[in-house]
Design a protein around this motif. Structure first.
Motif, short mmCIF file in Angstrom:
data_model
loop_
_atom_site.label_atom_id
_atom_site.label_comp_id
_atom_site.label_asym_id
_atom_site.label_seq_id
_atom_site.Cartn_x
_atom_site.Cartn_y
_atom_site.Cartn_z
N TYR A 143 53.81 36.14 59.04
CA TYR A 143 54.50 37.12 60.29
C TYR A 143 53.71 38.03 60.85
O TYR A 143 53.10 38.75 60.18
N VAL A 144 54.10 38.48 62.09
CA VAL A 144 53.50 39.61 62.96
C VAL A 144 54.56 40.40 63.10
O VAL A 144 55.34 39.90 64.29
N THR A 145 54.34 41.67 63.21
CA THR A 145 55.60 42.36 63.75
C THR A 145 54.92 43.01 64.95
O THR A 145 53.94 43.33 65.28
N SER A 146 55.90 43.73 65.70
CA SER A 146 55.67 44.32 67.11
C SER A 146 54.86 45.40 66.77
O SER A 146 53.93 46.02 67.82
N ASP A 147 54.71 46.28 65.50
CA ASP A 147 53.56 47.18 65.56
C ASP A 147 52.20 46.83 64.80
O ASP A 147 51.59 47.49 64.28
N GLY A 148 52.13 45.48 64.86
CA GLY A 148 50.72 45.02 64.49
C GLY A 148 50.78 44.60 63.07
O GLY A 148 49.59 44.34 62.34
N HIS A 149 51.76 44.72 62.17
CA HIS A 149 51.46 44.51 60.76
C HIS A 149 51.62 42.91 60.56
O HIS A 149 52.43 42.13 61.12
N ILE A 150 50.90 42.39 59.71
CA ILE A 150 50.75 41.06 59.47
C ILE A 150 51.09 40.75 58.01
O ILE A 150 50.49 41.43 57.07
N VAL A 151 52.09 40.04 57.94
CA VAL A 151 52.34 39.56 56.43
C VAL A 151 52.18 38.24 56.15
O VAL A 151 52.87 37.42 56.96
N TYR A 152 51.29 37.99 55.30
CA TYR A 152 50.70 36.50 55.00
C TYR A 152 51.15 36.36 53.72
O TYR A 152 50.60 36.93 52.65
N SER A 153 52.17 35.29 53.43
CA SER A 153 52.49 34.96 52.03
C SER A 153 52.18 33.51 51.91
O SER A 153 52.29 32.66 52.59
N LYS A 154 51.53 33.40 50.49
CA LYS A 154 50.96 31.98 50.45
C LYS A 154 51.37 31.59 48.87
O LYS A 154 51.41 32.52 47.80
N PRO A 155 51.76 30.60 48.62
CA PRO A 155 52.05 30.13 47.35
C PRO A 155 50.75 29.72 46.60
O PRO A 155 49.68 29.20 47.23
N MET A 156 50.35 30.00 45.46
CA MET A 156 48.79 29.81 44.66
C MET A 156 49.32 29.32 43.29
O MET A 156 49.88 29.64 42.44
N ARG A 157 48.35 28.32 42.95
CA ARG A 157 48.60 27.64 41.68
C ARG A 157 47.25 28.48 41.02
O ARG A 157 46.07 28.16 41.71
N VAL A 158 47.30 29.25 40.06
CA VAL A 158 46.17 29.93 39.54
C VAL A 158 45.88 29.46 38.21
O VAL A 158 46.68 29.45 37.27
N THR A 159 44.62 28.90 37.79
CA THR A 159 44.15 28.63 36.78
C THR A 159 43.12 29.64 36.38
O THR A 159 42.01 29.66 36.70
N SER A 160 43.68 30.64 35.46
CA SER A 160 42.63 31.84 35.29
C SER A 160 42.41 31.79 33.86
O SER A 160 43.00 31.57 32.81
N ILE A 161 41.02 32.26 33.59
CA ILE A 161 40.51 32.57 32.18
C ILE A 161 41.24 33.65 31.53
O ILE A 161 41.55 34.74 32.05
N CYS A 162 41.51 33.41 30.32
CA CYS A 162 42.22 34.65 29.53
C CYS A 162 42.01 34.47 28.13
O CYS A 162 42.00 33.27 27.73
N ARG A 163 41.95 35.54 27.60
CA ARG A 163 41.63 35.56 26.00
C ARG A 163 42.91 35.40 25.40
O ARG A 163 43.78 36.22 25.28
N LEU A 164 43.16 34.17 24.69
CA LEU A 164 44.38 33.69 24.19
C LEU A 164 44.19 33.60 22.77
O LEU A 164 43.21 33.15 22.15
N ASP A 165 45.09 33.96 22.03
CA ASP A 165 45.31 34.14 20.69
C ASP A 165 46.48 33.33 19.90
O ASP A 165 47.34 34.08 20.53
N ILE A 166 46.37 32.30 19.29
CA ILE A 166 47.50 31.59 19.01
C ILE A 166 48.00 31.74 17.53
O ILE A 166 48.66 31.10 16.91
N PHE A 167 47.27 32.92 16.86
CA PHE A 167 47.33 32.90 15.41
C PHE A 167 48.82 33.27 14.97
O PHE A 167 49.30 32.69 14.04
N TYR A 168 49.51 34.01 15.69
CA TYR A 168 50.81 34.20 15.57
C TYR A 168 51.95 32.82 16.28
O TYR A 168 53.12 33.45 16.20
N PHE A 169 51.20 32.11 16.81
CA PHE A 169 52.50 31.14 17.24
C PHE A 169 53.22 30.82 16.25
O PHE A 169 53.01 30.52 14.90
#
Ligand SMILES: *[C@@H]1O[C@H](CO)[C@@H](O)[C@H](O)[C@H]1NC(C)=O
Ligand SMILES: *[C@@H]1O[C@H](CO)[C@@H](O)[C@H](O)[C@H]1NC(C)=O
Ligand SMILES: *[C@@H]1O[C@H](CO)[C@@H](O)[C@H](O)[C@H]1NC(C)=O
Ligand SMILES: *[C@@H]1O[C@H](CO)[C@@H](O)[C@H](O)[C@H]1NC(C)=O
Length: 447
Positions: A143-169
């Motif tokens: 989206y481009v607004t009349s005062d020059g703001h650009i709004v860009y939305s995108k869907p993203m599938r993120v596979t991110s690294i994370c310290r996971l601890d399943i001890f308390y599963f």
């Protein structure tokens, strides 16, 4: 030579000045007349679209402010083995393009238009923890607004690294970080900001996350430390996303059946020790528990050793212990009724001590309470009807005091009595172990 230099320098200065003046007076205003009647004229956007290969600023020493917002829409997978969190989010990027602006009053109050992103400069915002390339689909619009703001939305599938601890599963919480940063632009060129407050992000994300999948969003914390690599400093925004597993499914499928089997195992001690069915009953329970574990294995995390696995192993060992106890008692009773060995004196004293009416011996008390259950009715190999324990005790005591040997029946009675006492004692030990296991696990889980 000198004059030539100064001449070209003056020309350059003049050109720059005129360019800057142009910027000031905003000659980049798009002529939008006819947008409401003939549609958008592509020629009107020509200047802006030609600029798409460069960062859209008039003074290049001014950094572009890119504001970020996102909505976490689902937690798709938490892989403790690879330490990867797969999530889905809608990312919003908002920045200014000074080359695009128009006066909506002149063009039928058109305030915003969509423009395909191929024609626009896009900030290269990425997630530092992401372990996968961005698979954003092509041909998205912004989206481009009349005062020059650009709004860009995108869907993203993120596979991110994370310290996971399943001890308390299955009562575990995870704290994963999403760091948004520009891949290329340093702080001199791109600054990051927040489009919304963090609580707004949490509010919109919470409903989505809890309806999609088996996690719920607890909260998001924000920090924006700068990242310096060598002489370059990059702006970045970190979001700490705290999520919690929805545990109800696991409580119903894992903990409840296991608890039922343990309760039945505990109650099976009330089956008379002389009955032939006690050991087979416990073996059946043990088998049942194994089948349960086999079937529920796929519900457990494929790697690591969560507390619940240890708990299951302890339950299984308690069942084995209970079966061993039954075998031991059955052996004792068998020995007592076929060929009772002479009873050591200390054992006899202990027996007397514990069956004495005035003494507070836990096993004796227990025996009084559940007397009828544990008193044997039909003893294999015992032909004489047995009187009450208390009645038989008196003459035996005399016998022993006299130093003479006991009759076989009396000895059998004593040994049977001893077996029952052992049974009760071991049962209490079993209950103690069970209780301490459960209490330990609960304390660990609730911490
Ligand atoms: C805008 O374009 C229209 C024709 O499309 C023209 O008549 C009008 O004069 C232009 N306005 C400006 C301010 O240049
Ligand atoms: C461009 O921006 C810088 C930093 O704000 C400023 O020092 C400089 O004067 C600006 N240039 C012009 C021509 O306005
Ligand atoms: C970004 O957000 C800041 C405040 O957080 C605001 O001042 C600025 O105008 C915003 N920029 C854009 C391009 O929306
Ligand atoms: C997540 O971890 C970060 C530091 O790693 C900490 O600042 C933040 O408070 C944690 N968030 C929660 C909800 O525990």
């Amino acid at each position: 030579m000198e004059g030539g230099w100064s001449g070209s320098g003056g020309l350059l200065l003049c050109l720059t000045a005129s360019l800057l003046l142009q910027g000031r007076t905003n000659t980049f205003t798009i002529n939008c007349s006819g947008f409401d009647r003939h549609g958008v004229d592509p020629l009107a956007f020509r200047t802006a679209f030609k600029q798409k290969n460069f960062r859209p600023v008039i003074n290049y020493s001014i950094p572009t402010q890119v504001n970020i917002s996102f909505t976490l829409s689902a937690i798709l997978e938490v892989d403790a083995q690879l330490q990867l969190l797969t999530s889905f989010m809608w990312l919003d990027l908002i920045w200014n393009n000074p080359f695009i602006s128009w006066d909506p009053g002149e063009c039928g109050h058109i305030n915003k238009l969509t423009v395909t992103t191929e024609n626009l400069w896009l900030p290269d915002i990425f997630i530092v923890e992401s372990m996968d390339v961005d698979h954003t689909m092509e041909g998205l619009s912004a989206y481009v607004t009349s005062d020059g703001h650009i709004v860009y939305s995108k869907p993203m599938r993120v596979t991110s690294i994370c310290r996971l601890d399943i001890f308390y599963f299955p009562f575990d919480q995870q704290n994963c970080t999403f760091t948004f940063s520009s891949f290329l632009y340093t702080v001199e060129n791109v600054l990051l900001g927040m489009e919304k407050e963090v609580w707004e992000i949490v509010d919109t994300s919470r409903d989505f996350v809890s309806t999609h999948g088996q996690w719920e969003l607890l909260g998001i914390d924000k920090a924006n430390p700068k990242l310096s690599m060598g002489s370059n400093i990059y702006d970045q925004i970190m979001f700490y996303v705290a999520i919690r597993r929805k545990s109800r499914r696991y409580v119903i499928n894992l903990l409840m059946p296991s608890s039922f089997l343990m309760v039945i195992d505990a109650f099976s001690f009330f089956l008379p020790a002389e009955s032939e069915s006690r050991a087979p009953f416990k073996i059946t329970l043990l088998l049942g528990y194994n089948v349960f574990l086999l079937m529920m294995n796929k519900l457990l995390p494929p790697s690591g050793t969560p507390l619940i696995s240890i708990y299951f192993a302890l339950c299984l060992s308690l069942m084995v212990v209970s079966l061993l106890e039954t075998i031991f008692i059955t052996y004792l009773l068998h020995l007592a009724t076929t060929q009772p060995p002479p009873m050591p004196r200390w054992l006899h004293s202990l027996l007397l001590y514990c069956t004495g009416p005035k003494i507070l011996c836990p096993a004796a008390l227990w025996k009084e309470n559940v007397g009828p259950v544990l008193t044997p009715t039909h003893l294999p190999g015992l032909t004489e009807p047995r009187g009450l324990v208390g009645e038989n005790l008196e003459p035996r005591e005399e016998d022993l005091n006299g130093g003479s040997g006991m009759t076989k029946t009396q000895l059998t009675d004593l040994w049977v009595q001893f077996s029952h006492m052992m049974d009760t004692f071991l049962f209490r030990l079993y209950l103690l172990l069970l209780a301490s296991t459960i209490i330990t696990v609960i304390v660990l889980w609730s911490s």
